[in-house]
Design a protein around this motif. Structure first.
Motif, PDB file in Angstrom:
ATOM      1  N   ALA A 161     -10.655 -23.144  82.169  1.00  0.00           N
ATOM      2  CA  ALA A 161      -9.440 -23.424  82.661  1.00  0.00           C
ATOM      3  C   ALA A 161      -8.304 -23.934  81.592  1.00  0.00           C
ATOM      4  O   ALA A 161      -7.273 -23.631  81.477  1.00  0.00           O
ATOM      5  CB  ALA A 161      -9.519 -24.400  83.952  1.00  0.00           C
ATOM      6  N   PHE A 162      -8.791 -24.727  80.694  1.00  0.00           N
ATOM      7  CA  PHE A 162      -7.920 -25.608  79.736  1.00  0.00           C
ATOM      8  C   PHE A 162      -8.376 -25.457  78.248  1.00  0.00           C
ATOM      9  O   PHE A 162      -7.747 -26.157  77.541  1.00  0.00           O
ATOM     10  CB  PHE A 162      -7.838 -26.970  80.035  1.00  0.00           C
ATOM     11  CG  PHE A 162      -7.109 -27.359  81.387  1.00  0.00           C
ATOM     12  CD1 PHE A 162      -6.132 -26.580  81.350  1.00  0.00           C
ATOM     13  CD2 PHE A 162      -7.376 -28.319  82.187  1.00  0.00           C
ATOM     14  CE1 PHE A 162      -5.081 -26.910  82.841  1.00  0.00           C
ATOM     15  CE2 PHE A 162      -6.783 -28.561  83.246  1.00  0.00           C
ATOM     16  CZ  PHE A 162      -5.549 -28.045  83.560  1.00  0.00           C
ATOM     17  N   ASN A 163      -9.205 -24.665  78.153  1.00  0.00           N
ATOM     18  CA  ASN A 163      -9.848 -24.172  76.813  1.00  0.00           C
ATOM     19  C   ASN A 163     -10.374 -25.521  76.121  1.00  0.00           C
ATOM     20  O   ASN A 163      -9.970 -26.200  75.112  1.00  0.00           O
ATOM     21  CB  ASN A 163      -8.856 -23.676  75.669  1.00  0.00           C
ATOM     22  CG  ASN A 163      -8.322 -22.219  76.224  1.00  0.00           C
ATOM     23  OD1 ASN A 163      -8.943 -21.778  77.137  1.00  0.00           O
ATOM     24  ND2 ASN A 163      -7.377 -21.812  75.362  1.00  0.00           N
ATOM     25  N   ALA A 164     -11.111 -26.522  77.153  1.00  0.00           N
ATOM     26  CA  ALA A 164     -11.601 -27.739  76.723  1.00  0.00           C
ATOM     27  C   ALA A 164     -12.874 -28.072  77.022  1.00  0.00           C
ATOM     28  O   ALA A 164     -13.275 -28.648  78.006  1.00  0.00           O
ATOM     29  CB  ALA A 164     -10.564 -28.628  77.532  1.00  0.00           C
ATOM     30  N   PRO A 165     -13.910 -27.560  76.040  1.00  0.00           N
ATOM     31  CA  PRO A 165     -15.406 -27.714  76.530  1.00  0.00           C
ATOM     32  C   PRO A 165     -15.804 -28.936  76.440  1.00  0.00           C
ATOM     33  O   PRO A 165     -16.538 -29.380  77.362  1.00  0.00           O
ATOM     34  CB  PRO A 165     -15.836 -26.773  75.416  1.00  0.00           C
ATOM     35  CG  PRO A 165     -14.886 -26.731  74.207  1.00  0.00           C
ATOM     36  CD  PRO A 165     -13.736 -26.856  74.812  1.00  0.00           C
ATOM     37  N   LEU A 166     -15.573 -30.006  75.566  1.00  0.00           N
ATOM     38  CA  LEU A 166     -15.700 -31.200  75.568  1.00  0.00           C
ATOM     39  C   LEU A 166     -15.339 -31.956  76.670  1.00  0.00           C
ATOM     40  O   LEU A 166     -16.004 -33.065  77.353  1.00  0.00           O
ATOM     41  CB  LEU A 166     -15.287 -32.050  74.279  1.00  0.00           C
ATOM     42  CG  LEU A 166     -15.810 -31.617  72.900  1.00  0.00           C
ATOM     43  CD1 LEU A 166     -15.463 -32.499  71.810  1.00  0.00           C
ATOM     44  CD2 LEU A 166     -17.400 -31.584  73.135  1.00  0.00           C
ATOM     45  N   ALA A 167     -14.071 -31.833  77.309  1.00  0.00           N
ATOM     46  CA  ALA A 167     -13.516 -32.443  78.411  1.00  0.00           C
ATOM     47  C   ALA A 167     -14.024 -32.000  79.697  1.00  0.00           C
ATOM     48  O   ALA A 167     -14.484 -32.874  80.690  1.00  0.00           O
ATOM     49  CB  ALA A 167     -11.999 -32.162  78.464  1.00  0.00           C
ATOM     50  N   GLY A 168     -14.710 -30.843  79.676  1.00  0.00           N
ATOM     51  CA  GLY A 168     -15.571 -30.180  80.849  1.00  0.00           C
ATOM     52  C   GLY A 168     -16.745 -30.943  80.925  1.00  0.00           C
ATOM     53  O   GLY A 168     -17.145 -31.171  81.925  1.00  0.00           O
ATOM     54  N   VAL A 169     -17.354 -31.420  79.749  1.00  0.00           N
ATOM     55  CA  VAL A 169     -18.850 -32.085  79.850  1.00  0.00           C
ATOM     56  C   VAL A 169     -18.303 -33.352  80.354  1.00  0.00           C
ATOM     57  O   VAL A 169     -19.273 -33.909  80.991  1.00  0.00           O
ATOM     58  CB  VAL A 169     -19.231 -32.059  78.238  1.00  0.00           C
ATOM     59  CG1 VAL A 169     -20.646 -32.837  78.297  1.00  0.00           C
ATOM     60  CG2 VAL A 169     -19.690 -30.496  77.731  1.00  0.00           C
ATOM     61  N   ILE A 170     -17.601 -34.071  79.482  1.00  0.00           N
ATOM     62  CA  ILE A 170     -17.214 -35.717  79.760  1.00  0.00           C
ATOM     63  C   ILE A 170     -16.797 -35.548  81.363  1.00  0.00           C
ATOM     64  O   ILE A 170     -17.240 -36.471  82.295  1.00  0.00           O
ATOM     65  CB  ILE A 170     -16.155 -36.162  78.905  1.00  0.00           C
ATOM     66  CG1 ILE A 170     -16.547 -36.094  77.626  1.00  0.00           C
ATOM     67  CG2 ILE A 170     -15.853 -37.563  79.547  1.00  0.00           C
ATOM     68  CD1 ILE A 170     -17.757 -36.928  77.396  1.00  0.00           C
ATOM     69  N   PHE A 171     -15.954 -34.634  82.037  1.00  0.00           N
ATOM     70  CA  PHE A 171     -15.389 -34.870  83.365  1.00  0.00           C
ATOM     71  C   PHE A 171     -16.751 -34.524  84.336  1.00  0.00           C
ATOM     72  O   PHE A 171     -16.956 -35.119  85.307  1.00  0.00           O
ATOM     73  CB  PHE A 171     -14.509 -33.625  83.582  1.00  0.00           C
ATOM     74  CG  PHE A 171     -14.018 -33.555  84.855  1.00  0.00           C
ATOM     75  CD1 PHE A 171     -13.146 -34.545  85.467  1.00  0.00           C
ATOM     76  CD2 PHE A 171     -14.629 -32.609  85.868  1.00  0.00           C
ATOM     77  CE1 PHE A 171     -12.733 -34.344  86.687  1.00  0.00           C
ATOM     78  CE2 PHE A 171     -14.230 -32.685  87.123  1.00  0.00           C
ATOM     79  CZ  PHE A 171     -13.093 -33.457  87.643  1.00  0.00           C
ATOM     80  N   ALA A 172     -17.546 -33.858  83.661  1.00  0.00           N
ATOM     81  CA  ALA A 172     -19.034 -33.416  84.777  1.00  0.00           C
ATOM     82  C   ALA A 172     -19.826 -34.876  84.724  1.00  0.00           C
ATOM     83  O   ALA A 172     -20.345 -35.124  85.786  1.00  0.00           O
ATOM     84  CB  ALA A 172     -19.764 -32.289  84.213  1.00  0.00           C
ATOM     85  N   LEU A 173     -20.055 -35.453  83.651  1.00  0.00           N
ATOM     86  CA  LEU A 173     -20.579 -36.761  83.706  1.00  0.00           C
ATOM     87  C   LEU A 173     -19.896 -37.949  84.199  1.00  0.00           C
ATOM     88  O   LEU A 173     -20.613 -38.565  85.043  1.00  0.00           O
ATOM     89  CB  LEU A 173     -20.776 -37.146  82.077  1.00  0.00           C
ATOM     90  CG  LEU A 173     -21.836 -36.127  81.460  1.00  0.00           C
ATOM     91  CD1 LEU A 173     -21.906 -36.320  79.869  1.00  0.00           C
ATOM     92  CD2 LEU A 173     -23.310 -36.088  81.804  1.00  0.00           C
ATOM     93  N   GLU A 174     -18.742 -38.069  83.884  1.00  0.00           N
ATOM     94  CA  GLU A 174     -17.730 -39.120  84.476  1.00  0.00           C
ATOM     95  C   GLU A 174     -17.436 -39.001  85.804  1.00  0.00           C
ATOM     96  O   GLU A 174     -17.211 -40.076  86.361  1.00  0.00           O
ATOM     97  CB  GLU A 174     -16.612 -39.276  83.354  1.00  0.00           C
ATOM     98  CG  GLU A 174     -15.883 -40.622  83.749  1.00  0.00           C
ATOM     99  CD  GLU A 174     -14.596 -40.717  82.669  1.00  0.00           C
ATOM    100  OE1 GLU A 174     -14.355 -42.089  82.456  1.00  0.00           O
ATOM    101  OE2 GLU A 174     -13.972 -39.677  82.251  1.00  0.00           O
ATOM    102  N   GLU A 175     -16.890 -37.814  86.068  1.00  0.00           N
ATOM    103  CA  GLU A 175     -16.294 -37.521  87.559  1.00  0.00           C
ATOM    104  C   GLU A 175     -17.185 -37.077  88.712  1.00  0.00           C
ATOM    105  O   GLU A 175     -17.524 -37.427  89.597  1.00  0.00           O
ATOM    106  CB  GLU A 175     -14.864 -37.034  87.415  1.00  0.00           C
ATOM    107  CG  GLU A 175     -14.430 -36.645  88.818  1.00  0.00           C
ATOM    108  CD  GLU A 175     -14.138 -38.010  89.342  1.00  0.00           C
ATOM    109  OE1 GLU A 175     -13.783 -38.083  90.612  1.00  0.00           O
ATOM    110  OE2 GLU A 175     -13.613 -38.933  88.696  1.00  0.00           O
ATOM    111  N   VAL A 176     -18.123 -36.047  88.124  1.00  0.00           N
ATOM    112  CA  VAL A 176     -18.562 -35.049  89.144  1.00  0.00           C
ATOM    113  C   VAL A 176     -19.938 -35.731  89.437  1.00  0.00           C
ATOM    114  O   VAL A 176     -20.597 -36.095  90.554  1.00  0.00           O
ATOM    115  CB  VAL A 176     -18.681 -33.777  88.881  1.00  0.00           C
ATOM    116  CG1 VAL A 176     -19.737 -32.965  89.650  1.00  0.00           C
ATOM    117  CG2 VAL A 176     -17.289 -32.955  88.431  1.00  0.00           C
ATOM    118  N   HIS A 177     -20.820 -35.831  88.266  1.00  0.00           N
ATOM    119  CA  HIS A 177     -22.370 -36.348  88.489  1.00  0.00           C
ATOM    120  C   HIS A 177     -22.325 -37.772  88.490  1.00  0.00           C
ATOM    121  O   HIS A 177     -23.367 -38.494  89.037  1.00  0.00           O
ATOM    122  CB  HIS A 177     -23.063 -35.746  87.152  1.00  0.00           C
ATOM    123  CG  HIS A 177     -24.705 -35.403  87.682  1.00  0.00           C
ATOM    124  ND1 HIS A 177     -25.097 -34.561  88.423  1.00  0.00           N
ATOM    125  CD2 HIS A 177     -25.690 -36.340  87.553  1.00  0.00           C
ATOM    126  CE1 HIS A 177     -26.318 -34.544  88.539  1.00  0.00           C
ATOM    127  NE2 HIS A 177     -26.713 -35.625  87.963  1.00  0.00           N
TER     128      HIS A 177
END
Length: 520
Positions: A172-188
């Protein structure tokens, strides 16, 4: 028929699937990337069409009644989609968190179809919604689809759902590292090594696919920005406080807007989007700049100079239009609108301190970046994701210190004001609204990993000294690369990962109970 989620099968696969889950993450990332590329392309065309229609109406007034009828029909269709598939309503991120937590279930292909179609119709009408929420949910649905097609065990399926969510944000945002951090910090909500590697594999693959279609440029193109001097960091701290206060206001207004729609008893739930669609028609004729997510606004702020009055008008209209659009439950996210609002707060603050204290004009555009990051941190309560996301979206690594400072200040300000993370509250509201029994097969088991934090109840205790929930079994203790078979005298240390087996129906209670022991 053998139950693949029995204890023997789960424990066997847990010790053999670490490399396999990474390969599956790549598959999820590839298909998520293709799906989100299609979604982004459809949204761009839909928004361009909406702006063309609104411009055409200003030249041909007789078209306005026809467009109003189209908006009413579009709003009704979106309402029907939401009624048929409630999981496709709103942002979608709270639903993904609910699925990972074991509180919700979804039909993955129905969610993809409903979210895709509903999102395109909403942006085609000009609603102030973003693409990231639907992208995260559709990516998660792809992850679940891969798990179901390959008949993976529940715990493996949840890893794939998390990796799909990560891939969705990355695309969505061309942001692979943010995707990982978001998955760890917010989703999982767990910095598990397996989750991290799987999400990273999916995010990188998804971002690679996306960049092949949209190019290597960052989402926001800020040129020739110099870092703000250290002797001006006092202004950044004040900006962080302002963003924290406005972030709390944003969350409260979002919740109030949902309550306001719900109180209109004369308005059926499927008719609620019609209100937002009609208001969008008015906004499109009067201030078309605030239509859609608002990506063009940021570009205009960077390239052109606007008077403070114009900035404040854009800020106020964008803020309330976002409340109207999201409050009705239409399929769409709030990341992009809140980033735009944060950017507008940042540049308005810059204009103000320039006039009052002589702040250097050449650094004002930096405040757009800081405004986006701080507002995100205050609203979502994910400061690390905010720093990484804005860094990747702007393509600039020279602002990490100032970004970190403004995110921390905004986060602490929101925390002092006792503001809860927006997605956590939205999930609770969704669960209260869509009361349904979580369905699970008798005998299904799941494995969860719990990280032991410093100063927690478990820190330094022996296993036999801990009162464990009756509904779980401690399978192993992971300490670095070593995996320890737990015994009564085994001591638990900071940084350990507890691998716990539980019945699927008890997983929510067990996870909450163990998190309290491991984190507080």
């Amino acid at each position: 028929m053998t139950n693949i989620n029995n204890t023997k099968n789960i424990l066997y696969k847990w010790n053999n699937f670490k490399l396999k889950i990474i390969l599956e993450g790549i598959i999820v990332g590839f298909f998520s990337g293709l799906l989100i590329v299609s979604y982004r392309y459809a949204l761009e065309k839909a928004l361009s069409f909406a702006k063309y229609i609104y411009a055409l109406q200003l030249k041909n007034i007789f078209l306005i009644p026809i467009w109003v009828i189209i908006l009413v029909i579009g709003g009704w269709i979106v309402g029907i989609i939401m009624k048929k598939e409630p999981m496709a309503s709103g942002s979608g991120i709270p639903q993904v968190e609910g699925i990972v937590a074991g509180k919700l279930t979804m039909n993955w292909w129905k969610v993809i179809l409903a979210k895709f179609l509903g999102g395109v119709i909403c942006i085609g009408a000009g609603l102030s919604l973003g693409r990231e929420g639907p992208s995260v949910q559709m990516g998660a649905a792809v992850g679940q689809g891969v798990g179901r097609i390959f008949k993976r065990i529940k715990v493996e399926e949840k890893f794939l759902i998390t990796s799909g969510a990560s891939a969705g944000l990355a695309a969505a945002f061309n942001a692979p590292l943010a995707g990982v951090i978001f998955a760890l910090e917010e989703v999982h909500k767990n910095f598990s090594p397996i989750v991290m590697t799987t999400a990273l594999a999916a995010s990188i693959t998804s971002d690679f696919v996306c960049k092949n279609f949209f190019g290597l440029k960052p989402v926001f193109d800020f040129k020739n920005l110099r870092p703000i001097p250290l002797n001006n960091y006092f202004y950044i701290i004040i900006l962080g406080i302002v963003l924290g206060i406005f972030g709390v206001a944003f969350n409260k207004c979002i919740f109030k807007s949902q309550e306001l729609y719900a109180k209109q008893k004369w308005l059926s739930p499927e008719a609620r989007p019609i209100i937002a669609f009609i208001i969008s028609g008015v906004v499109g004729l009067t201030l078309p700049q605030v239509l859609g997510g608002g990506h063009e606004i940021i570009g205009s702020l960077v390239n052109y100079s606007f008077p403070l009055k114009v900035l404040l008008i854009l800020l106020i209209v964008k803020f309330f239009f976002t409340m109207v659009s999201f409050g009705c439950g239409a399929p769409g996210g709030i990341f992009l609108p809140l980033l735009v609002i944060g950017g507008l707060i940042g540049i308005s603050y810059g204009d103000l301190i320039k006039g009052l204290f002589g702040f250097n004009q050449s650094y004002i555009n930096n405040l757009i970046i800081l405004g986006m990051a701080g507002y995100f941190a205050a609203t979502v309560k994910s400061p690390i994701t905010g720093c990484v996301l804005i860094t990747e979206m702007t393509g600039s690594f020279s602002h990490l210190l100032s970004l970190s400072l403004v995110c921390l200040t905004a986060y602490v300000t929101a925390d002092i004001m006792k503001s809860k993370p927006i997605y956590e509250v939205l999930l609770k509201k969704f669960l209260n609204k869509n009361v349904s029994e979580f369905q699970c097969e008798e005998g299904n088991k799941e494995i969860i990993e719990i990280a032991v934090c410093m100063g927690s109840t478990l820190d330094g205790k022996k296993i036999k000294e801990v009162k464990w929930p009756d509904q779980c079994l401690l399978v192993s203790v992971k300490r670095g690369a070593e995996e320890i078979i737990p015994k009564g005298n085994t001591s638990i240390c900071v940084g350990d990962y507890l691998v716990v087996l539980a019945n699927e129906k008890d997983i929510d209670y067990v996870k909450e109970h163990l998190c309290l022991l491991a984190e507080k």
